[in-house]
Design a protein around this motif. Structure first.
Motif, PDB file in Angstrom:
ATOM      1  N   ARG A 134       0.832  -1.220   0.000  1.00 45.99           N
ATOM      2  CA  ARG A 134       0.000   0.000   0.000  1.00 45.99           C
ATOM      3  C   ARG A 134       0.858   1.258   0.000  1.00 45.99           C
ATOM      4  O   ARG A 134       0.500   2.274  -0.613  1.00 45.99           O
ATOM      5  CB  ARG A 134      -0.909  -0.011   1.241  1.00 45.99           C
ATOM      6  CG  ARG A 134      -1.855   1.187   1.353  1.00 45.99           C
ATOM      7  CD  ARG A 134      -3.013   1.040   0.400  1.00 45.99           C
ATOM      8  NE  ARG A 134      -4.062   2.007   0.655  1.00 45.99           N
ATOM      9  CZ  ARG A 134      -4.059   3.270   0.240  1.00 45.99           C
ATOM     10  NH1 ARG A 134      -3.060   3.715  -0.493  1.00 45.99           N
ATOM     11  NH2 ARG A 134      -5.051   4.078   0.516  1.00 45.99           N
ATOM     12  N   LEU A 135       2.000   1.214   0.680  1.00 49.22           N
ATOM     13  CA  LEU A 135       2.856   2.388   0.807  1.00 49.22           C
ATOM     14  C   LEU A 135       4.073   2.336  -0.100  1.00 49.22           C
ATOM     15  O   LEU A 135       4.971   3.164   0.040  1.00 49.22           O
ATOM     16  CB  LEU A 135       3.326   2.524   2.267  1.00 49.22           C
ATOM     17  CG  LEU A 135       2.215   2.682   3.309  1.00 49.22           C
ATOM     18  CD1 LEU A 135       2.795   2.582   4.712  1.00 49.22           C
ATOM     19  CD2 LEU A 135       1.485   4.002   3.128  1.00 49.22           C
ATOM     20  N   TYR A 136       4.095   1.389  -1.020  1.00 49.41           N
ATOM     21  CA  TYR A 136       5.269   1.240  -1.871  1.00 49.41           C
ATOM     22  C   TYR A 136       5.417   2.400  -2.854  1.00 49.41           C
ATOM     23  O   TYR A 136       6.521   2.727  -3.277  1.00 49.41           O
ATOM     24  CB  TYR A 136       5.197  -0.091  -2.623  1.00 49.41           C
ATOM     25  CG  TYR A 136       6.435  -0.407  -3.426  1.00 49.41           C
ATOM     26  CD1 TYR A 136       7.699  -0.311  -2.858  1.00 49.41           C
ATOM     27  CD2 TYR A 136       6.339  -0.792  -4.760  1.00 49.41           C
ATOM     28  CE1 TYR A 136       8.831  -0.601  -3.590  1.00 49.41           C
ATOM     29  CE2 TYR A 136       7.466  -1.079  -5.501  1.00 49.41           C
ATOM     30  CZ  TYR A 136       8.711  -0.982  -4.910  1.00 49.41           C
ATOM     31  OH  TYR A 136       9.833  -1.252  -5.647  1.00 49.41           O
ATOM     32  N   ASP A 137       4.313   3.023  -3.254  1.00 50.43           N
ATOM     33  CA  ASP A 137       4.383   4.217  -4.081  1.00 50.43           C
ATOM     34  C   ASP A 137       3.430   5.263  -3.515  1.00 50.43           C
ATOM     35  O   ASP A 137       2.691   5.016  -2.567  1.00 50.43           O
ATOM     36  CB  ASP A 137       4.061   3.906  -5.545  1.00 50.43           C
ATOM     37  CG  ASP A 137       2.606   3.499  -5.737  1.00 50.43           C
ATOM     38  OD1 ASP A 137       1.949   3.166  -4.725  1.00 50.43           O
ATOM     39  OD2 ASP A 137       2.126   3.495  -6.882  1.00 50.43           O
ATOM     40  N   GLN A 138       3.446   6.443  -4.100  1.00 50.04           N
ATOM     41  CA  GLN A 138       2.657   7.549  -3.558  1.00 50.04           C
ATOM     42  C   GLN A 138       1.167   7.408  -3.821  1.00 50.04           C
ATOM     43  O   GLN A 138       0.352   8.066  -3.170  1.00 50.04           O
ATOM     44  CB  GLN A 138       3.153   8.862  -4.162  1.00 50.04           C
ATOM     45  CG  GLN A 138       3.080   8.927  -5.687  1.00 50.04           C
ATOM     46  CD  GLN A 138       3.596  10.224  -6.250  1.00 50.04           C
ATOM     47  OE1 GLN A 138       3.683  11.221  -5.538  1.00 50.04           O
ATOM     48  NE2 GLN A 138       3.950  10.221  -7.533  1.00 50.04           N
ATOM     49  N   TYR A 139       0.788   6.559  -4.776  1.00 50.38           N
ATOM     50  CA  TYR A 139      -0.633   6.413  -5.109  1.00 50.38           C
ATOM     51  C   TYR A 139      -1.307   5.337  -4.264  1.00 50.38           C
ATOM     52  O   TYR A 139      -2.484   5.427  -3.963  1.00 50.38           O
ATOM     53  CB  TYR A 139      -0.796   6.098  -6.590  1.00 50.38           C
ATOM     54  CG  TYR A 139      -0.201   7.163  -7.479  1.00 50.38           C
ATOM     55  CD1 TYR A 139      -0.822   8.396  -7.627  1.00 50.38           C
ATOM     56  CD2 TYR A 139       0.993   6.946  -8.155  1.00 50.38           C
ATOM     57  CE1 TYR A 139      -0.284   9.388  -8.432  1.00 50.38           C
ATOM     58  CE2 TYR A 139       1.547   7.934  -8.969  1.00 50.38           C
ATOM     59  CZ  TYR A 139       0.910   9.141  -9.092  1.00 50.38           C
ATOM     60  OH  TYR A 139       1.458  10.114  -9.881  1.00 50.38           O
ATOM     61  N   GLY A 140      -0.568   4.293  -3.909  1.00 47.65           N
ATOM     62  CA  GLY A 140      -1.088   3.270  -3.016  1.00 47.65           C
ATOM     63  C   GLY A 140      -2.138   2.366  -3.601  1.00 47.65           C
ATOM     64  O   GLY A 140      -2.980   1.839  -2.884  1.00 47.65           O
ATOM     65  N   ARG A 141      -2.121   2.180  -4.939  1.00 53.56           N
ATOM     66  CA  ARG A 141      -3.116   1.322  -5.563  1.00 53.56           C
ATOM     67  C   ARG A 141      -2.520   0.046  -6.128  1.00 53.56           C
ATOM     68  O   ARG A 141      -3.198  -0.661  -6.881  1.00 53.56           O
ATOM     69  CB  ARG A 141      -3.834   2.097  -6.670  1.00 53.56           C
ATOM     70  CG  ARG A 141      -4.691   3.236  -6.145  1.00 53.56           C
ATOM     71  CD  ARG A 141      -5.498   3.868  -7.259  1.00 53.56           C
ATOM     72  NE  ARG A 141      -6.385   4.920  -6.757  1.00 53.56           N
ATOM     73  CZ  ARG A 141      -7.216   5.621  -7.517  1.00 53.56           C
ATOM     74  NH1 ARG A 141      -7.270   5.384  -8.821  1.00 53.56           N
ATOM     75  NH2 ARG A 141      -7.976   6.554  -6.986  1.00 53.56           N
ATOM     76  N   GLY A 142      -1.277  -0.221  -5.829  1.00 56.32           N
ATOM     77  CA  GLY A 142      -0.677  -1.450  -6.318  1.00 56.32           C
ATOM     78  C   GLY A 142      -0.097  -1.346  -7.699  1.00 56.32           C
ATOM     79  O   GLY A 142      -0.034  -2.361  -8.409  1.00 56.32           O
ATOM     80  N   GLY A 143       0.339  -0.151  -8.098  1.00 51.80           N
ATOM     81  CA  GLY A 143       0.932   0.018  -9.416  1.00 51.80           C
ATOM     82  C   GLY A 143      -0.053   0.535 -10.438  1.00 51.80           C
ATOM     83  O   GLY A 143      -1.277   0.493 -10.250  1.00 51.80           O
ATOM     84  N   THR A 144       0.487   1.023 -11.548  1.00 56.75           N
ATOM     85  CA  THR A 144      -0.363   1.577 -12.606  1.00 56.75           C
ATOM     86  C   THR A 144      -1.237   0.519 -13.259  1.00 56.75           C
ATOM     87  O   THR A 144      -2.348   0.812 -13.710  1.00 56.75           O
ATOM     88  CB  THR A 144       0.521   2.240 -13.669  1.00 56.75           C
ATOM     89  OG1 THR A 144       1.480   1.281 -14.155  1.00 56.75           O
ATOM     90  CG2 THR A 144       1.273   3.430 -13.086  1.00 56.75           C
TER      91      THR A 144
ATOM     92  N   TYR B  91      -9.673  -3.322  -0.234  1.00 57.90           N
ATOM     93  CA  TYR B  91      -9.774  -1.926   0.221  1.00 57.90           C
ATOM     94  C   TYR B  91     -10.338  -1.031  -0.884  1.00 57.90           C
ATOM     95  O   TYR B  91     -11.170  -0.157  -0.630  1.00 57.90           O
ATOM     96  CB  TYR B  91      -8.393  -1.449   0.656  1.00 57.90           C
ATOM     97  CG  TYR B  91      -8.337  -0.004   1.095  1.00 57.90           C
ATOM     98  CD1 TYR B  91      -8.610   0.340   2.407  1.00 57.90           C
ATOM     99  CD2 TYR B  91      -8.000   1.002   0.201  1.00 57.90           C
ATOM    100  CE1 TYR B  91      -8.553   1.666   2.824  1.00 57.90           C
ATOM    101  CE2 TYR B  91      -7.951   2.321   0.596  1.00 57.90           C
ATOM    102  CZ  TYR B  91      -8.222   2.656   1.909  1.00 57.90           C
ATOM    103  OH  TYR B  91      -8.170   3.969   2.307  1.00 57.90           O
ATOM    104  N   GLU B  92      -9.885  -1.253  -2.103  1.00 57.81           N
ATOM    105  CA  GLU B  92     -10.357  -0.441  -3.227  1.00 57.81           C
ATOM    106  C   GLU B  92     -11.846  -0.660  -3.483  1.00 57.81           C
ATOM    107  O   GLU B  92     -12.593   0.284  -3.739  1.00 57.81           O
ATOM    108  CB  GLU B  92      -9.551  -0.767  -4.481  1.00 57.81           C
ATOM    109  CG  GLU B  92      -9.944   0.062  -5.693  1.00 57.81           C
ATOM    110  CD  GLU B  92      -9.130  -0.268  -6.925  1.00 57.81           C
ATOM    111  OE1 GLU B  92      -9.489   0.210  -8.015  1.00 57.81           O
ATOM    112  OE2 GLU B  92      -8.142  -1.020  -6.794  1.00 57.81           O
ATOM    113  N   LEU B  93     -12.294  -1.911  -3.402  1.00 59.87           N
ATOM    114  CA  LEU B  93     -13.709  -2.188  -3.621  1.00 59.87           C
ATOM    115  C   LEU B  93     -14.567  -1.565  -2.525  1.00 59.87           C
ATOM    116  O   LEU B  93     -15.647  -1.018  -2.805  1.00 59.87           O
ATOM    117  CB  LEU B  93     -13.944  -3.700  -3.676  1.00 59.87           C
ATOM    118  CG  LEU B  93     -13.422  -4.449  -4.896  1.00 59.87           C
ATOM    119  CD1 LEU B  93     -13.643  -5.942  -4.729  1.00 59.87           C
ATOM    120  CD2 LEU B  93     -14.101  -3.954  -6.168  1.00 59.87           C
ATOM    121  N   GLY B  94     -14.097  -1.655  -1.283  1.00 53.53           N
ATOM    122  CA  GLY B  94     -14.910  -1.184  -0.173  1.00 53.53           C
ATOM    123  C   GLY B  94     -14.934   0.319  -0.010  1.00 53.53           C
ATOM    124  O   GLY B  94     -16.001   0.915   0.188  1.00 53.53           O
TER     125      GLY B  94
END
Length: 321
Positions: free
Chosen positions: A241-251, A263-266
């Motif tokens: 989650r904190l690996y990049d600034q967006y926190g969505r698991g990559g582009t 988390y994204e679905l909820g």
């Protein structure tokens, strides 16, 4: 008088029979409130069309599960979760055993080193993720800078699938290896020293003693660490989650795990029904892998027990003859 004795005997019998259950009842009550009820309620939410704002909708049965399984993002998240879990659990257990064996030997300042291996576990996941995300940055990261100095092309630590999984697995290993090493160290200190003395008399070196004495005696602890690492590894959230600034698991979801997808679905799509369905599927996955681990380790232990029994019988026959 007789009636009083009878009442006392009945009270004493009742106390012996039911008081142990009263002593352990707080745990089961607490587990029912914070463990069992949320699990059952999650299944209930997964069976309904549940919106974050509108609340409970109509009953849909297994439609949420069918919808989730039919999504490409679900299978990508499942692949990423299993990949990061495999890349972190195996090396973590091996490194923890080796570190524990070194700490169990005659080192100077052993207390200092034992406290030192626990420091990564004390560091917050946020700090670890920020450090490692800069460490594996594609443009200005230290790893790619070192690779560039020796003539190797930069690696896409945040754009490619396997490199991103390796980077996140390194975070997990950094945080949990020392903790597991202390668990193995406690188990090693319980191994009878007579076994090492006998092995040394038989001519076994340090490596042979480690493989033939230490590792077999650690089998119950290894099973425990593998199972706990499995449960934790399949629920990994903070590091990816904190690996990049967006926190969505990559582009393109390169390292989006099941928990990030949940988390994204909820909270992003406000669909608690689909998010709960993912949570139930993740729970079933953890249970299935836990049962597989238990079955494999039990068969290994049973096989070793049969081998030991057979060797004892052969030794007894040799003595009789």
């Amino acid at each position: 008088m007789a009636s009083r004795k009878h009442l006392r005997s009945r009270a004493s019998a009742w106390d012996r029979k039911y008081s142990p259950y009263l002593y352990i009842s707080p745990f089961f009550l607490l587990f029912a409130v914070v463990g069992l009820f949320p699990l059952v309620y999650t299944v209930w939410v997964a069976a309904h069309d549940w919106d974050l704002i509108m609340g409970q909708g109509e009953f849909v049965g297994f439609d949420n599960f069918a919808h989730v399984v039919g999504q490409r993002a679900f299978w990508i998240a499942l692949r990423n979760t299993l990949s990061i879990f495999i890349l972190s659990t195996g090396p973590q257990v091996v490194a923890a055993i080796i570190i524990a064996y070194m700490l169990d030997s005659h080192l100077r300042a052993r207390t200092f080193w034992r406290m030192g291996v626990l420091l990564p576990y004390v560091v917050t996941p946020v700090a670890v993720a920020l450090i490692f995300s800069n460490f594996f940055s594609q443009r200005f990261g230290l790893v790619n800078s070192v690779l560039d100095t020796i003539g190797i092309d930069a690696i896409g630590w945040q754009s490619e699938v396997l490199p991103s999984h390796l980077a996140i697995a390194s975070m997990v290993n950094f945080r949990w290896t020392g903790y597991n090493a202390l668990i193995f160290l406690a188990a090693m200190q319980a191994v009878p020293r007579d076994l090492y003395e006998q092995a040394e008399i038989d001519g076994a070196g340090k490596v042979r003693q480690f493989l033939s004495v230490t590792v077999p005696m650690l089998r119950p602890t290894i099973i425990f660490v593998v199972i706990t690492s499995t449960i934790g590894g399949l629920q990994i959230f903070d590091e990816p989650r904190l690996y990049d600034q967006y926190g969505r698991g990559g582009t393109d979801g390169q390292w989006q795990t099941m928990t990030i997808y949940l988390y994204e679905l909820g909270w992003t799509r406000s669909d608690f029904g689909l998010a709960s369905a993912v949570a139930v599927l993740l729970f079933l996955l953890i249970v299935a892998i836990g049962i597989i681990n238990f079955t494999i380790t039990r068969r290994i232990a049973t096989g070793d027990g049969r081998k030991k029994t057979a060797s004892r019988r052969r030794f007894a026959k040799g003595v009789r003859s």
